[in-house]
Design an enzyme around this catalytic site. Structure first.
Site, PDB file in Angstrom:
ATOM      1  N   HIS A  10       0.826  -1.211   0.000  1.00  0.00           N
ATOM      2  CA  HIS A  10       0.000   0.000   0.000  1.00  0.00           C
ATOM      3  C   HIS A  10       0.860   1.260   0.000  1.00  0.00           C
ATOM      4  O   HIS A  10       0.335   2.361  -0.105  1.00  0.00           O
ATOM      5  CB  HIS A  10      -0.982  -0.001   1.182  1.00  0.00           C
ATOM      6  CG  HIS A  10      -0.339   0.164   2.523  1.00  0.00           C
ATOM      7  ND1 HIS A  10       0.089  -0.893   3.289  1.00  0.00           N
ATOM      8  CD2 HIS A  10      -0.040   1.274   3.236  1.00  0.00           C
ATOM      9  CE1 HIS A  10       0.612  -0.440   4.412  1.00  0.00           C
ATOM     10  NE2 HIS A  10       0.548   0.880   4.408  1.00  0.00           N
ATOM     11  N   ASP A  44       0.167  -7.679   0.978  1.00  0.00           N
ATOM     12  CA  ASP A  44       0.439  -6.239   1.094  1.00  0.00           C
ATOM     13  C   ASP A  44       1.953  -6.097   1.024  1.00  0.00           C
ATOM     14  O   ASP A  44       2.632  -5.991   2.034  1.00  0.00           O
ATOM     15  CB  ASP A  44      -0.123  -5.696   2.417  1.00  0.00           C
ATOM     16  CG  ASP A  44       0.085  -4.192   2.544  1.00  0.00           C
ATOM     17  OD1 ASP A  44       0.598  -3.570   1.582  1.00  0.00           O
ATOM     18  OD2 ASP A  44      -0.269  -3.632   3.602  1.00  0.00           O
ATOM     19  N   GLY A 101       3.276   5.680   8.951  1.00  0.00           N
ATOM     20  CA  GLY A 101       4.689   5.932   8.617  1.00  0.00           C
ATOM     21  C   GLY A 101       5.560   4.739   8.960  1.00  0.00           C
ATOM     22  O   GLY A 101       6.644   4.565   8.415  1.00  0.00           O
ATOM     23  N   SER A 131       4.498   1.857   8.291  1.00  0.00           N
ATOM     24  CA  SER A 131       4.123   0.935   7.223  1.00  0.00           C
ATOM     25  C   SER A 131       5.321   0.492   6.411  1.00  0.00           C
ATOM     26  O   SER A 131       6.168   1.294   6.042  1.00  0.00           O
ATOM     27  CB  SER A 131       3.139   1.609   6.257  1.00  0.00           C
ATOM     28  OG  SER A 131       1.841   1.471   6.740  1.00  0.00           O
TER      29      SER A 131
END
Ligand code: NAG
Ligand code: NAG
Length: 373
Positions: free
Chosen positions: A217, A246, A325, A327
């Site tokens: 993402h 993901d 952040g 992520s």
């Protein structure tokens, strides 16, 4: 008149003649000698002679530059021999007298350097203009007696336009094609921040031998990955989100080091030595660019998670906190890479639930090799 004055001044300084017997520098460090042997094929004596001659050349060049003034066209060494370009044929004998080879050229160095400064000023006035036009570098090439502009293959026309804008004609510049724009040498570690298209921030998951992996993402194929100061780290090569995972693979740009380590956010790193997946109940930690390092335990494997963008399968649930952040950042148990941070709920003040994408699926999806420290 002026010319004679220069000569007189030169005589006072006892001009050095290039190529005259010279005392060799015999103080080169053994490591320097070893590297010169490896890279230039010079034995110790050859290296000493070469360094001494090159040092002497710099003095001869300075004297000839002063002597020639605006007629100086540049100087360079070819296999240890000094070449000096001048625009005034009358100066050729002075160059020969100094022990160098004269070349009569049409463009003076000062003229080419003025054009280069004019390009610098264009660049300063119009921020990022040159990068945007695909220009890698520009400089005066003494031997070519031209201003050289290095450009990506799609940008050679812009490079020509720029050269003409600063008043150069065909015989005064040359456009050379380069494969990629330069970048500085950055070391990329798990947990480090990176920026997508110079806007949103994510965290690096793990370095692989050809770049790094992160969350899907965070970006899609073609998006750029840079440091906070805009240095290129790489380009998203593939990305999956939502659906079967993901995850993303960012192909690294050359010049950067993709290190098999994770930022511990206390001034050090954790070395990655493998990617054996931990069992439910195992301890696990996460490194990310918003919150740093937090630890907890593995709660469930193969979870299907409902995000507003869609359902993602195959994630691991943990009770480690995370925040925006983080992520893409690294999950690890001991020295074993586990996965990249996907999403969840809560925060690092009140605690939370965080899911990660297992790293082994990313490595096999893109046939990547994990970087090990
Ligand atoms: C990032 O930039 C690329 C290339 O300019 C563009 O194709 C892409 O849509 C941008 N992505 C985002 C998320 O803005
Ligand atoms: C991080 O690494 C530094 C330097 O090696 C070390 O002193 C520090 O204890 C480490 N901190 C943690 C939390 O691992």
């Amino acid at each position: 008149m002026e010319f004679t004055l220069f000569l007189a001044a030169l005589a006072l300084f006892q001009p050095i003649v290039y190529g005259a017997p010279t005392q060799a520098v015999n103080s080169l460090h053994p490591e320097i000698l070893a590297a010169m042997k490896r890279d230039l094929g010079l034995d110790a004596e050859q290296a000493h002679v070469r360094v001494a001659r090159e040092l002497q050349a710099t003095e001869v060049i300075e004297q000839l530059r002063t002597l020639a003034g605006n007629s100086f066209g540049g100087a360079w060494l070819v296999d240890g021999e000094l070449n000096v370009a001048v625009t005034d044929e009358a100066l050729a004998s002075e160059v020969t007298a100094a022990g160098a080879t004269p070349l009569v050229v049409s463009n003076s160095l000062s003229k080419l350097e003025e054009a280069k400064e004019a390009l610098d000023n264009l660049d300063i006035k119009q921020t990022k203009r040159l990068e945007a036009t695909g220009i890698a570098a520009y400089y005066v090439d003494f031997a070519a007696n031209k201003l050289v502009l290095e450009a990506l293959s799609g940008s050679t026309a812009q490079a020509e336009d720029l050269a003409k804008q600063v008043g150069l004609v065909e015989s005064e510049f040359e456009v050379r094609t380069v494969k990629e724009l330069p970048s500085t040498f950055v070391t990329v570690r798990g947990g480090d921040p990176y920026y997508i298209n110079n806007s949103a921030r994510c965290s690096v998951g793990f370095s692989v031998t050809t770049g790094f992996v992160s969350a899907g993402h965070c970006g899609s194929a073609g998006d750029s990955a840079t440091t906070s100061s805009g240095v290129a780290l790489g380009t998203f090569s593939g990305s999956v989100f939502p659906g079967s995972g993901d995850y993303s693979y960012i192909r690294g740009s050359s010049g950067n080091t993709f290190s098999g380590t994770i930022n511990n956010y206390s001034g050090g790193t954790i070395t990655v030595s493998g990617s054996t997946a931990s069992a439910v109940g195992a301890s696990i930690c996460r490194s990310g660019s918003t919150t740093g390092v937090f630890c907890g335990t593995v709660r469930a494997l193969g979870a299907t998670v409902s995000y507003s963008q869609g359902r993602v399968t195959g994630l691991t649930q943990t009770n480690v906190c995370a925040e925006p952040g983080d992520s893409g950042g690294s999950f690890y148990s001991g020295a074993q890479a586990q996965g990249v941070t996907s999403g969840g709920s809560g925060d690092c003040t009140s605690g939370g639930t965080t899911y990660f994408q297992p790293v082994n699926e990313i490595l096999s999806a893109y046939s990547l090799t994990l970087a090990r420290g």
